[in-house]
Write a protein that holds these residues in place. Structure first.
Motif, PDB file in Angstrom:
ATOM      1  N   LEU A   3       0.820  -1.180   0.008  1.00 20.67           N
ATOM      2  CA  LEU A   3      -0.012  -0.163  -0.174  1.00 20.67           C
ATOM      3  C   LEU A   3       0.928   1.360   0.145  1.00 20.67           C
ATOM      4  CD1 LEU A   3      -2.710  -0.779   2.688  1.00 20.67           C
ATOM      5  CD2 LEU A   3      -2.987  -0.621   0.119  1.00 20.67           C
ATOM      6  N   VAL A   4       2.177   1.097  -0.127  1.00 18.80           N
ATOM      7  CA  VAL A   4       2.783   2.202   0.251  1.00 18.80           C
ATOM      8  C   VAL A   4       3.563   2.665  -1.153  1.00 18.80           C
ATOM      9  CG1 VAL A   4       4.865   3.306   1.325  1.00 18.80           C
ATOM     10  CG2 VAL A   4       3.644   1.767   2.682  1.00 18.80           C
ATOM     11  N   ASP A   5       3.341   4.063  -1.645  1.00 17.89           N
ATOM     12  CA  ASP A   5       3.703   4.499  -2.913  1.00 17.89           C
ATOM     13  C   ASP A   5       5.463   5.074  -2.595  1.00 17.89           C
ATOM     14  OD1 ASP A   5       1.782   4.248  -4.507  1.00 17.89           O
ATOM     15  OD2 ASP A   5       0.911   6.123  -3.546  1.00 17.89           O
ATOM     16  N   VAL A   6       5.484   5.567  -1.477  1.00 21.12           N
ATOM     17  CA  VAL A   6       6.917   5.996  -0.888  1.00 21.12           C
ATOM     18  C   VAL A   6       7.350   5.814   0.197  1.00 21.12           C
ATOM     19  CG1 VAL A   6       8.507   7.976  -1.048  1.00 21.12           C
ATOM     20  CG2 VAL A   6       6.841   7.813  -3.006  1.00 21.12           C
ATOM     21  N   ALA A   7       8.110   5.255   0.815  1.00 21.66           N
ATOM     22  CA  ALA A   7       8.512   4.996   2.251  1.00 21.66           C
ATOM     23  C   ALA A   7       9.748   6.297   2.655  1.00 21.66           C
ATOM     24  CB  ALA A   7       8.978   3.637   2.525  1.00 21.66           C
ATOM     25  N   PHE A   8       9.758   6.606   3.854  1.00 18.06           N
ATOM     26  CA  PHE A   8      10.896   7.550   4.179  1.00 18.06           C
ATOM     27  C   PHE A   8      11.285   7.639   5.361  1.00 18.06           C
ATOM     28  CE2 PHE A   8       7.192  10.006   5.285  1.00 18.06           C
ATOM     29  CZ  PHE A   8       7.953  10.840   6.316  1.00 18.06           C
ATOM     30  N   ARG A   9      12.497   8.118   5.526  1.00 19.64           N
ATOM     31  CA  ARG A   9      12.891   8.541   6.819  1.00 19.64           C
ATOM     32  C   ARG A   9      14.109   9.599   6.608  1.00 19.64           C
ATOM     33  NH1 ARG A   9      16.425   4.592  10.575  1.00 19.64           N
ATOM     34  NH2 ARG A   9      16.994   6.699  11.358  1.00 19.64           N
ATOM     35  N   THR A  10      14.295  10.094   7.993  1.00 23.75           N
ATOM     36  CA  THR A  10      15.539  11.096   7.926  1.00 23.75           C
ATOM     37  C   THR A  10      16.598  10.359   8.673  1.00 23.75           C
ATOM     38  OG1 THR A  10      14.592  12.094  10.048  1.00 23.75           O
ATOM     39  CG2 THR A  10      14.475  13.215   7.769  1.00 23.75           C
ATOM     40  N   VAL A  11      17.797  10.437   8.187  1.00 26.67           N
ATOM     41  CA  VAL A  11      18.994   9.997   8.742  1.00 26.67           C
ATOM     42  C   VAL A  11      20.022  10.929   9.061  1.00 26.67           C
ATOM     43  CG1 VAL A  11      20.856   8.105   8.473  1.00 26.67           C
ATOM     44  CG2 VAL A  11      18.762   8.176   7.000  1.00 26.67           C
ATOM     45  N   GLU A  12      20.715  10.979  10.328  1.00 26.78           N
ATOM     46  CA  GLU A  12      21.438  11.886  10.729  1.00 26.78           C
ATOM     47  C   GLU A  12      22.968  11.396  10.204  1.00 26.78           C
ATOM     48  OE1 GLU A  12      21.516  14.834  12.132  1.00 26.78           O
ATOM     49  OE2 GLU A  12      19.181  14.603  12.411  1.00 26.78           O
ATOM     50  N   THR A  13      23.559  12.447   9.532  1.00 28.91           N
ATOM     51  CA  THR A  13      25.015  12.243   8.844  1.00 28.91           C
ATOM     52  C   THR A  13      25.995  13.415   9.084  1.00 28.91           C
ATOM     53  OG1 THR A  13      24.710  13.316   6.605  1.00 28.91           O
ATOM     54  CG2 THR A  13      23.962  10.855   7.080  1.00 28.91           C
ATOM     55  N   PRO A  14      27.038  13.259   8.815  1.00 31.28           N
ATOM     56  CA  PRO A  14      28.088  14.263   9.049  1.00 31.28           C
ATOM     57  C   PRO A  14      27.864  15.506   7.919  1.00 31.28           C
ATOM     58  CG  PRO A  14      29.190  12.241   8.910  1.00 31.28           C
ATOM     59  CD  PRO A  14      28.058  11.944   8.818  1.00 31.28           C
ATOM     60  N   VAL A  15      27.049  15.159   6.989  1.00 28.20           N
ATOM     61  CA  VAL A  15      26.726  16.318   6.113  1.00 28.20           C
ATOM     62  C   VAL A  15      25.224  16.671   6.374  1.00 28.20           C
ATOM     63  CG1 VAL A  15      28.352  15.871   4.350  1.00 28.20           C
ATOM     64  CG2 VAL A  15      26.270  14.653   4.321  1.00 28.20           C
ATOM     65  N   GLY A  16      24.805  16.610   7.410  1.00 31.82           N
ATOM     66  CA  GLY A  16      23.584  16.859   7.675  1.00 31.82           C
ATOM     67  C   GLY A  16      22.256  15.668   7.768  1.00 31.82           C
ATOM     68  N   ALA A  17      21.233  16.265   8.244  1.00 32.67           N
ATOM     69  CA  ALA A  17      19.987  15.298   8.087  1.00 32.67           C
ATOM     70  C   ALA A  17      19.700  14.973   6.736  1.00 32.67           C
ATOM     71  CB  ALA A  17      18.956  15.739   9.154  1.00 32.67           C
ATOM     72  N   LEU A  18      19.648  13.797   6.295  1.00 33.13           N
ATOM     73  CA  LEU A  18      19.346  13.445   4.841  1.00 33.13           C
ATOM     74  C   LEU A  18      17.938  12.817   5.076  1.00 33.13           C
ATOM     75  CD1 LEU A  18      22.502  11.794   3.723  1.00 33.13           C
ATOM     76  CD2 LEU A  18      21.877  14.177   3.451  1.00 33.13           C
ATOM     77  N   LEU A  19      17.038  13.252   3.859  1.00 37.27           N
ATOM     78  CA  LEU A  19      15.758  12.719   3.936  1.00 37.27           C
ATOM     79  C   LEU A  19      15.843  11.540   2.784  1.00 37.27           C
ATOM     80  CD1 LEU A  19      12.503  12.583   4.120  1.00 37.27           C
ATOM     81  CD2 LEU A  19      12.779  13.662   1.684  1.00 37.27           C
ATOM     82  N   VAL A  20      15.586  10.282   3.051  1.00 37.77           N
ATOM     83  CA  VAL A  20      15.823   9.047   2.088  1.00 37.77           C
ATOM     84  C   VAL A  20      14.418   8.698   2.066  1.00 37.77           C
ATOM     85  CG1 VAL A  20      18.059   8.494   2.999  1.00 37.77           C
ATOM     86  CG2 VAL A  20      16.231   7.369   4.029  1.00 37.77           C
ATOM     87  N   ALA A  21      14.427   8.241   0.697  1.00 35.41           N
ATOM     88  CA  ALA A  21      12.898   7.797   0.293  1.00 35.41           C
ATOM     89  C   ALA A  21      12.980   6.753  -0.838  1.00 35.41           C
ATOM     90  CB  ALA A  21      11.987   9.052  -0.387  1.00 35.41           C
ATOM     91  N   ALA A  22      12.189   5.803  -0.810  1.00 39.20           N
ATOM     92  CA  ALA A  22      12.194   4.480  -1.498  1.00 39.20           C
ATOM     93  C   ALA A  22      10.880   4.271  -2.218  1.00 39.20           C
ATOM     94  CB  ALA A  22      12.890   3.474  -0.810  1.00 39.20           C
ATOM     95  N   THR A  23      10.994   3.531  -3.195  1.00 43.08           N
ATOM     96  CA  THR A  23       9.692   2.840  -3.646  1.00 43.08           C
ATOM     97  C   THR A  23       9.852   1.404  -3.472  1.00 43.08           C
ATOM     98  OG1 THR A  23      10.669   2.704  -6.032  1.00 43.08           O
ATOM     99  CG2 THR A  23       9.399   4.691  -5.322  1.00 43.08           C
ATOM    100  N   GLU A  24       8.822   0.540  -4.095  1.00 45.76           N
ATOM    101  CA  GLU A  24       9.180  -0.668  -3.975  1.00 45.76           C
ATOM    102  C   GLU A  24      10.235  -1.207  -4.727  1.00 45.76           C
ATOM    103  OE1 GLU A  24       5.662  -2.836  -4.763  1.00 45.76           O
ATOM    104  OE2 GLU A  24       4.852  -2.867  -2.554  1.00 45.76           O
ATOM    105  N   THR A  25      10.633  -0.468  -5.866  1.00 43.82           N
ATOM    106  CA  THR A  25      11.459  -0.620  -6.671  1.00 43.82           C
ATOM    107  C   THR A  25      13.076  -0.615  -6.119  1.00 43.82           C
ATOM    108  OG1 THR A  25      10.415   0.069  -8.510  1.00 43.82           O
ATOM    109  CG2 THR A  25      12.723  -0.523  -9.011  1.00 43.82           C
ATOM    110  N   GLY A  26      12.960   0.642  -5.345  1.00 46.09           N
ATOM    111  CA  GLY A  26      14.450   1.077  -4.575  1.00 46.09           C
ATOM    112  C   GLY A  26      14.486   2.359  -4.166  1.00 46.09           C
TER     113      GLY A  26
END
Lengths: 202, 165
Positions: free
Chosen positions: A36-59
């Motif tokens: 049921l999910v088109d886009v899954a996401f979360r944020t990740v803390e990294t040395p270059v700032g908080a990154l938003l990462v988003a994925a579909t079923e493909t990748g």
């Protein structure tokens, strides 16, 4: 005292926050199991700032720096891919481990499925080429243009880098100017400098 | 809806959980919450952009609460082996649910009064919207809400005083 009752019914109890976040995790698991999910996401803390990462079923479909505005990016993903956009932390356990390894200098390649649907035409060809630039190496915009099959499209390579939907995974930070200066970066020049130094040191 | 669904979970997730607890009690509320948001996620792309999301979610929760109650009735049939229940160490009723006495008092109300109190006071919906969910007129919903609150003032608050003072 009579208002206590109404207040207690209405109140947004901070003690509920833990229960809600547990339920959200469970919802994300059930929703992706049911497709049921088109886009899954979360944020990740990294040395270059908080990154938003988003994925579909493909990748993985999108990585965004804070400068891009995570909320705006999610809104745009909602419009272009689908509005069933859901936070899911577990979906990205593997990617987070790989990012950790990369930022600590232990990892040179990312091995995660990508979804390149946000890039088209020549830009997509440029991204395909960028993925072949080795860890620690750099290439000029002109060389990248030639390698992508259009030697005179130097500016277009710059645009492809500036609109790269998957920075880090598609290493546009390895493309620099022919005069030796860094050129631009969608995560900011400080981030580009950090990544190039990191890779040079490892 | 063109907006990201996650925004609806962030904005209304806690309120919907309280609504589910008010209507079903804390034990079944979690399942009703999950069913509500799964079903809402399924319907989300087809939802008109100008809909009142909170009222819509409460409507879905209302239906799911009825389903949960029905399923509970059916589940009373004895079975050979029970399905495995994953243990949930994060759920410690006393620590996680400070309003246990409040939910108990709500559970003692007639169904319609409980629903009206939940949708008007917990979810903050106007009486007309409450009426659209539970059926009947806005005036009837207003009366049910008032009756429910009057009873709670007698049962819950006196209990509260005698227990804690």
């Amino acid at each position: 005292m009579s208002d206590n009752l109404i207040e207690q019914l209405t109140v947004d109890d901070p003690a509920d926050a833990g229960a809600v976040s547990t339920l959200r995790e469970r919802l994300a698991g059930a929703a992706s199991a049911q497709g049921l999910v088109d886009v899954a996401f979360r944020t990740v803390e990294t040395p270059v700032g908080a990154l938003l990462v988003a994925a579909t079923e493909t990748g993985v479909v999108r990585i965004a720096y804070p400068a891009e505005g995570h909320e705006a990016v999610l809104k745009s993903l909602s419009l272009t891919i689908g509005s069933r956009v859901l936070r899911d932390t577990r979906r990205f356990d593997d990617l987070c481990r790989q990012l950790d390894g990369y930022f600590s200098g232990r990892r040179r390649h990312f091995e995660v499925p990508l979804d390149l649907r946000l890039a088209h035409g020549f830009r997509l060809e440029v991204l395909a080429h960028l993925r072949t630039i080795a860890y620690g190496a750099t290439e000029t915009y002109a060389v990248a243009a030639a390698a992508s099959g259009r030697p005179r499209a130097v500016r277009a390579v710059g645009t492809a880098c500036a609109t790269n939907p998957l920075p880090l995974l598609v290493p546009c930070h390895r493309v620099v100017r022919s005069d030796g200066t860094m050129g631009g970066y969608l995560g900011g020049l400080e981030a580009k400098r950090f990544l190039l130094d990191l890779e040079a040191a490892a | 809806m063109k907006h990201p669904f996650d925004q609806a979970v962030t904005e209304h997730g806690a309120v919907v959980l309280r609504v589910c607890r008010a209507v079903l009690g804390p034990v079944e509320a979690d399942d009703a919450w999950s069913e509500t948001f799964l079903s809402a996620l399924r319907a989300w792309p087809d939802l008109p952009d100008d809909v009142n999301v909170r009222a819509w979610l409460v409507t879905v929760a209302h239906r799911k609460a009825i389903d949960v109650r029905r399923a509970q009735g059916r589940a009373a049939v004895p079975v050979e082996s029970l399905p495995e229940q994953p243990s949930r160490p994060d759920e410690q009723p006393d620590a996680a649910l400070p309003d246990t006495a409040l939910w108990a008092a709500l559970a003692a109300l007639p169904t319609k009064q409980r629903q009206c109190v939940a949708y008007h006071h917990v979810a903050g919906l106007p009486h007309a919207e409450v009426a659209a969910i539970v059926g009947g007129t806005a005036a009837a919903s207003r009366r049910s809400t008032a009756d429910g609150i009057a009873t709670l003032r007698r049962t819950y608050l006196t209990e509260d005083v005698s227990t804690y003072v």
